[in-house]
Scaffold this motif. Sequence first.
Motif: not given
Length: 311
Positions: A181-193
């Motif tokens: 779940i930490a990986v999902y959160i980090g990737i979503v946060y990083t690439y959302l823009p």
Amino acid sequence: MAASDQSLKRWYSKFTNVVHRNLRSLIVGIPFVWLLLFFLVPFFIVLKLSFAESIIASPPFTSLLDWSGGGFPEISINKDNYLYLIEDDLYLRTYLNSLKIAITCTIICLLIGYPMAYGIVRTQGTWRYILLLLIILPFWTSFLLRVYAWMGILADQGTINDILLYLGFIDKPIKLLYKPIAVYIGIVYTYLPFMILPLYANMEKLDSSLREAAMDLGANPVSTFFTVTLPMTLPGIIAGSLLVFIPATGEFVVPDLLGGGNVLMIGRLLSSEFNANHDWPLASAIAVVLLIVLVLPMMLYHRVQASQANS
């Protein structure tokens, strides 16, 4: 005098035509030279390494050309690296897990980014630019620092657990860091823009009169969205999805720091083969297969663009 003026004008016209023609060639040629130097050349180097054999030496791989016999060199191609990827299920599981994480994060980014981009487009005046600035603002901070910040937020004594403990939702800290779940959160946060900005650029060009016409003809807001707005924003959806999916598939920093090595992703596997095992040929084969997998959605995107241009 008149004849000389005419000849001077013809000479000047020819000169400007040559300059314009060469200028267009220069403008078009610079991106091709850039791609040749920084994409095709490194790719062929990696492709060449993928057919070499791993040895204990410096560099740690054999040469494809054998000059020991004199005369013409003998070409030695080693296919064992690609066969090993098929035989060992670790690599297949890593590819599939990377694709699963990348696809899931792309869908989450789309579900979050689409309404955000739509809301920014519908915002009037200065607030639109303020919202765009907030989307771009994270790029002003180092990517590594932002990931480290999430380590503090997701830790056992981090911000999320402190809030949940304070509100009484949990009795003891829950394990978030070093979990998928930490990986999902980090990737979503990083690439959302990267999802929001292409969608915003596409939505900004939409003709609002089409939506108004659909509603005047009796369509409700839901049917107007699915029959008018969504099809017109399809290019932005595809562009944003590719900008998220492609780098997320080969992501290394987020699974390494937030996953702690417990989440299998191809980027971390590549780093292990290159740095820990010093098996450059096998790592190159992994990278070539990954590139082939990532080229397929890009080809699909270009096909969609071509079909829309012809329609």
